[in-house]
Design a protein around this motif. Structure first.
Motif, PDB file in Angstrom:
ATOM      1  N   MET A  45       0.834  -1.198   0.000  1.00  0.00           N
ATOM      2  CA  MET A  45       0.000   0.000   0.000  1.00  0.00           C
ATOM      3  C   MET A  45       0.870   1.250   0.000  1.00  0.00           C
ATOM      4  O   MET A  45       2.058   1.190   0.271  1.00  0.00           O
ATOM      5  CB  MET A  45      -0.916   0.020   1.231  1.00  0.00           C
ATOM      6  CG  MET A  45      -0.174   0.275   2.528  1.00  0.00           C
ATOM      7  SD  MET A  45      -1.190   0.152   3.995  1.00  0.00           S
ATOM      8  CE  MET A  45      -1.218  -1.603   4.230  1.00  0.00           C
ATOM      9  N   MET A  46       0.226   2.366  -0.292  1.00  0.00           N
ATOM     10  CA  MET A  46       0.836   3.684  -0.121  1.00  0.00           C
ATOM     11  C   MET A  46       0.063   4.350   1.010  1.00  0.00           C
ATOM     12  O   MET A  46      -1.162   4.272   1.058  1.00  0.00           O
ATOM     13  CB  MET A  46       0.708   4.507  -1.402  1.00  0.00           C
ATOM     14  CG  MET A  46       1.107   5.947  -1.269  1.00  0.00           C
ATOM     15  SD  MET A  46       2.850   6.197  -1.094  1.00  0.00           S
ATOM     16  CE  MET A  46       3.420   5.867  -2.738  1.00  0.00           C
ATOM     17  N   VAL A  47       0.795   4.972   1.931  1.00  0.00           N
ATOM     18  CA  VAL A  47       0.159   5.654   3.060  1.00  0.00           C
ATOM     19  C   VAL A  47       0.512   7.130   2.989  1.00  0.00           C
ATOM     20  O   VAL A  47       1.682   7.487   2.883  1.00  0.00           O
ATOM     21  CB  VAL A  47       0.612   5.069   4.416  1.00  0.00           C
ATOM     22  CG1 VAL A  47      -0.063   5.790   5.567  1.00  0.00           C
ATOM     23  CG2 VAL A  47       0.338   3.583   4.483  1.00  0.00           C
ATOM     24  N   GLN A  48      -0.495   7.970   3.024  1.00  0.00           N
ATOM     25  CA  GLN A  48      -0.303   9.420   3.068  1.00  0.00           C
ATOM     26  C   GLN A  48      -0.763   9.879   4.443  1.00  0.00           C
ATOM     27  O   GLN A  48      -1.776   9.412   4.951  1.00  0.00           O
ATOM     28  CB  GLN A  48      -1.131  10.108   1.983  1.00  0.00           C
ATOM     29  CG  GLN A  48      -0.750   9.683   0.592  1.00  0.00           C
ATOM     30  CD  GLN A  48      -1.717  10.187  -0.458  1.00  0.00           C
ATOM     31  OE1 GLN A  48      -2.856  10.505  -0.168  1.00  0.00           O
ATOM     32  NE2 GLN A  48      -1.243  10.239  -1.688  1.00  0.00           N
ATOM     33  N   ALA A  49       0.007  10.797   5.047  1.00  0.00           N
ATOM     34  CA  ALA A  49      -0.310  11.236   6.402  1.00  0.00           C
ATOM     35  C   ALA A  49      -0.195  12.744   6.501  1.00  0.00           C
ATOM     36  O   ALA A  49       0.715  13.348   5.941  1.00  0.00           O
ATOM     37  CB  ALA A  49       0.635  10.578   7.402  1.00  0.00           C
ATOM     38  N   LEU A  50      -1.120  13.338   7.236  1.00  0.00           N
ATOM     39  CA  LEU A  50      -1.166  14.784   7.411  1.00  0.00           C
ATOM     40  C   LEU A  50      -1.489  15.101   8.857  1.00  0.00           C
ATOM     41  O   LEU A  50      -2.483  14.610   9.400  1.00  0.00           O
ATOM     42  CB  LEU A  50      -2.235  15.393   6.500  1.00  0.00           C
ATOM     43  CG  LEU A  50      -2.555  16.865   6.705  1.00  0.00           C
ATOM     44  CD1 LEU A  50      -1.384  17.723   6.256  1.00  0.00           C
ATOM     45  CD2 LEU A  50      -3.806  17.246   5.954  1.00  0.00           C
ATOM     46  N   ASP A  51      -0.649  15.921   9.489  1.00  0.00           N
ATOM     47  CA  ASP A  51      -0.937  16.424  10.830  1.00  0.00           C
ATOM     48  C   ASP A  51      -1.852  17.624  10.657  1.00  0.00           C
ATOM     49  O   ASP A  51      -1.440  18.655  10.129  1.00  0.00           O
ATOM     50  CB  ASP A  51       0.359  16.819  11.529  1.00  0.00           C
ATOM     51  CG  ASP A  51       0.128  17.280  12.957  1.00  0.00           C
ATOM     52  OD1 ASP A  51      -1.027  17.267  13.422  1.00  0.00           O
ATOM     53  OD2 ASP A  51       1.110  17.670  13.606  1.00  0.00           O
ATOM     54  N   LEU A 102      -4.996   5.499   2.954  1.00  0.00           N
ATOM     55  CA  LEU A 102      -4.389   4.239   2.553  1.00  0.00           C
ATOM     56  C   LEU A 102      -4.811   3.951   1.121  1.00  0.00           C
ATOM     57  O   LEU A 102      -5.999   3.914   0.811  1.00  0.00           O
ATOM     58  CB  LEU A 102      -4.843   3.107   3.468  1.00  0.00           C
ATOM     59  CG  LEU A 102      -4.141   2.977   4.821  1.00  0.00           C
ATOM     60  CD1 LEU A 102      -4.250   4.217   5.653  1.00  0.00           C
ATOM     61  CD2 LEU A 102      -4.658   1.784   5.564  1.00  0.00           C
ATOM     62  N   ILE A 103      -3.819   3.753   0.259  1.00  0.00           N
ATOM     63  CA  ILE A 103      -4.060   3.539  -1.159  1.00  0.00           C
ATOM     64  C   ILE A 103      -3.622   2.125  -1.520  1.00  0.00           C
ATOM     65  O   ILE A 103      -2.464   1.749  -1.294  1.00  0.00           O
ATOM     66  CB  ILE A 103      -3.279   4.564  -2.010  1.00  0.00           C
ATOM     67  CG1 ILE A 103      -3.654   5.988  -1.572  1.00  0.00           C
ATOM     68  CG2 ILE A 103      -3.545   4.342  -3.493  1.00  0.00           C
ATOM     69  CD1 ILE A 103      -2.766   7.057  -2.168  1.00  0.00           C
ATOM     70  N   GLY A 104      -4.550   1.358  -2.056  1.00  0.00           N
ATOM     71  CA  GLY A 104      -4.259  -0.023  -2.421  1.00  0.00           C
ATOM     72  C   GLY A 104      -3.398  -0.124  -3.669  1.00  0.00           C
ATOM     73  O   GLY A 104      -3.437   0.729  -4.549  1.00  0.00           O
ATOM     74  N   ARG A 105      -2.617  -1.181  -3.731  1.00  0.00           N
ATOM     75  CA  ARG A 105      -1.767  -1.458  -4.890  1.00  0.00           C
ATOM     76  C   ARG A 105      -2.334  -2.634  -5.680  1.00  0.00           C
ATOM     77  O   ARG A 105      -2.942  -3.546  -5.120  1.00  0.00           O
ATOM     78  CB  ARG A 105      -0.349  -1.793  -4.444  1.00  0.00           C
ATOM     79  CG  ARG A 105       0.390  -0.625  -3.841  1.00  0.00           C
ATOM     80  CD  ARG A 105       1.868  -0.958  -3.758  1.00  0.00           C
ATOM     81  NE  ARG A 105       2.616   0.050  -3.058  1.00  0.00           N
ATOM     82  CZ  ARG A 105       3.190   1.100  -3.637  1.00  0.00           C
ATOM     83  NH1 ARG A 105       3.073   1.274  -4.928  1.00  0.00           N
ATOM     84  NH2 ARG A 105       3.875   1.960  -2.926  1.00  0.00           N
ATOM     85  N   ALA A 106      -2.073  -2.599  -6.979  1.00  0.00           N
ATOM     86  CA  ALA A 106      -2.595  -3.630  -7.879  1.00  0.00           C
ATOM     87  C   ALA A 106      -2.111  -5.008  -7.452  1.00  0.00           C
ATOM     88  O   ALA A 106      -0.928  -5.203  -7.181  1.00  0.00           O
ATOM     89  CB  ALA A 106      -2.167  -3.337  -9.311  1.00  0.00           C
ATOM     90  N   GLU A 107      -3.038  -5.940  -7.370  1.00  0.00           N
ATOM     91  CA  GLU A 107      -2.821  -7.357  -7.093  1.00  0.00           C
ATOM     92  C   GLU A 107      -2.256  -7.650  -5.706  1.00  0.00           C
ATOM     93  O   GLU A 107      -2.584  -8.649  -5.108  1.00  0.00           O
ATOM     94  CB  GLU A 107      -1.909  -7.996  -8.161  1.00  0.00           C
ATOM     95  CG  GLU A 107      -2.480  -7.922  -9.548  1.00  0.00           C
ATOM     96  CD  GLU A 107      -1.507  -8.405 -10.608  1.00  0.00           C
ATOM     97  OE1 GLU A 107      -0.463  -8.960 -10.237  1.00  0.00           O
ATOM     98  OE2 GLU A 107      -1.802  -8.213 -11.780  1.00  0.00           O
ATOM     99  N   VAL A 108      -1.409  -6.810  -5.155  1.00  0.00           N
ATOM    100  CA  VAL A 108      -0.716  -7.125  -3.909  1.00  0.00           C
ATOM    101  C   VAL A 108      -1.610  -6.928  -2.689  1.00  0.00           C
ATOM    102  O   VAL A 108      -1.628  -7.766  -1.786  1.00  0.00           O
ATOM    103  CB  VAL A 108       0.557  -6.268  -3.769  1.00  0.00           C
ATOM    104  CG1 VAL A 108       1.323  -6.618  -2.522  1.00  0.00           C
ATOM    105  CG2 VAL A 108       1.425  -6.420  -4.997  1.00  0.00           C
TER     106      VAL A 108
END
Length: 133
Positions: A45-51, A102-108
């Protein structure tokens, strides 16, 4: 046949199945604001975070999967898995007053073992928060 009743709990406390500290991001502007903040990629996944920096102590989280992940069934499965990983990990590792996407990745995302998915989220959060110090 009647459905089973929810387990009893003490008045003034929250039921055990409810996650009180997580709120879901719904507005596109919240997702865009998080996209301009910190990000950490993992295998699943890709995780983006913002305070947010406001007085609201809630941990807010959003989930997204592009069409690269697959058809609607595959995208929904990936988002369900991300949602459950977030419910398990964010209350203990996430920080109050932060937004996470949280951004999903292809197949994984849909096929990775669930414990590894949670470990990926823990790793991403530790990396994102260590840059905070």
């Amino acid at each position: 046949m009647m459905p089973p009743e929810a387990p009893a709990h003490e008045p003034g406390t929250t039921p055990p199945a409810v996650s009180v500290c997580l709120q879901t991001l719904n507005k596109r502007s919240d997702f865009l604001r998080a996209a301009r903040a910190r990000r950490q990629g993992t295998r699943s996944m890709m995780v983006q975070a913002l305070d947010r920096g406001d007085e609201d102590p809630a941990i807010r989280v959003g989930f997204t999967c592009s069409k690269k992940v697959g058809n609607a069934v595959a995208r929904n499965r990936a988002k369900r898995r991300l949602r459950e990983a977030a419910r398990a990990v964010l209350p203990e590792v996430g920080r109050e007053g932060w937004d996470y996407v949280l951004i999903g990745r292809a197949e994984v995302t849909a096929s990775r073992p669930f414990e590894a998915l949670k470990d990926d989220l823990r790793f991403a959060l530790s990396r994102l928060h260590e840059t905070e110090k």
